[in-house]
Design a protein around this motif. Structure first.
Motif, mmCIF file in Angstrom:
data_model
loop_
_atom_site.group_PDB
_atom_site.id
_atom_site.type_symbol
_atom_site.label_atom_id
_atom_site.label_comp_id
_atom_site.label_asym_id
_atom_site.label_seq_id
_atom_site.Cartn_x
_atom_site.Cartn_y
_atom_site.Cartn_z
ATOM 1 N N PRO A 1 11.944 -1.025 39.712
ATOM 2 C CA PRO A 1 12.778 -1.290 40.889
ATOM 3 C C PRO A 1 13.071 -2.780 40.966
ATOM 4 O O PRO A 1 12.160 -3.597 40.979
ATOM 5 N N LEU A 2 14.341 -3.136 41.006
ATOM 6 C CA LEU A 2 14.714 -4.546 40.927
ATOM 7 C C LEU A 2 15.424 -5.072 42.164
ATOM 8 O O LEU A 2 15.845 -6.212 42.179
ATOM 9 N N ALA A 3 15.584 -4.274 43.186
ATOM 10 C CA ALA A 3 16.389 -4.742 44.320
ATOM 11 C C ALA A 3 15.582 -4.769 45.612
ATOM 12 O O ALA A 3 14.716 -5.597 45.785
ATOM 13 N N THR A 4 15.822 -3.825 46.472
ATOM 14 C CA THR A 4 15.288 -3.880 47.834
ATOM 15 C C THR A 4 13.951 -3.157 47.953
ATOM 16 O O THR A 4 13.551 -2.396 47.072
ATOM 17 N N LYS A 5 13.286 -3.374 49.077
ATOM 18 C CA LYS A 5 12.036 -2.660 49.350
ATOM 19 C C LYS A 5 12.259 -1.156 49.468
ATOM 20 O O LYS A 5 11.465 -0.380 48.939
ATOM 21 N N PRO A 6 13.329 -0.697 50.139
ATOM 22 C CA PRO A 6 13.578 0.749 50.156
ATOM 23 C C PRO A 6 13.777 1.322 48.752
ATOM 24 O O PRO A 6 13.377 2.449 48.480
ATOM 25 N N GLN A 7 14.362 0.538 47.854
ATOM 26 C CA GLN A 7 14.513 1.016 46.487
ATOM 27 C C GLN A 7 13.138 1.193 45.827
ATOM 28 O O GLN A 7 12.888 2.183 45.158
#
Length: 109
Positions: free
Chosen positions: A58-64
């Motif tokens: 996972p490289l983006a947001t916390k929800p991701q």
């Protein structure tokens, strides 16, 4: 984390020719959509070739990141797969000010 992922993507430019049309995109702000997208991507990869190990990052947001975790816990336990979290040397101290909003995701496994 977005900028860090762009830097890491640049480092693996030799792999881009192998990836081709296998790159899939998903919303990064809904963990349930991310988990469903990952399930579709894994299913597609398994129909194209024999998969011996899968690495998730996972490289983006916390929800991701939550979506990656949900997918792993629901569909990948006991299978040859790993979650790799990007690390960097340092982060800027002041990336935001205050709390914009909080999200609560009910998760039942």
């Amino acid at each position: 984390m977005y900028h860090e992922s762009i830097l890491r993507l640049d480092r693996v430019s030799s792999e881009r020719s192998r990836v081709g049309d296998e790159v899939q995109f998903s919303s990064a702000n809904d963990p349930f959509v991310v988990a469903a997208s990952l399930a579709d991507a894994v299913r597609l990869a398994e129909t194209r070739r024999r998969v011996t190990n899968i690495y998730f990052s996972p490289l983006a947001t916390k929800p991701q990141a939550v979506g990656f975790g949900l997918h792993y816990l629901k569909r990948m336990q006991g299978r040859p797969s790993s979650i790799i979290y990007p690390l960097c040397q340092k982060y800027d101290k002041e990336t935001s000010t205050g709390v914009g909003r909080s999200w609560v995701y009910p998760i039942n496994l």
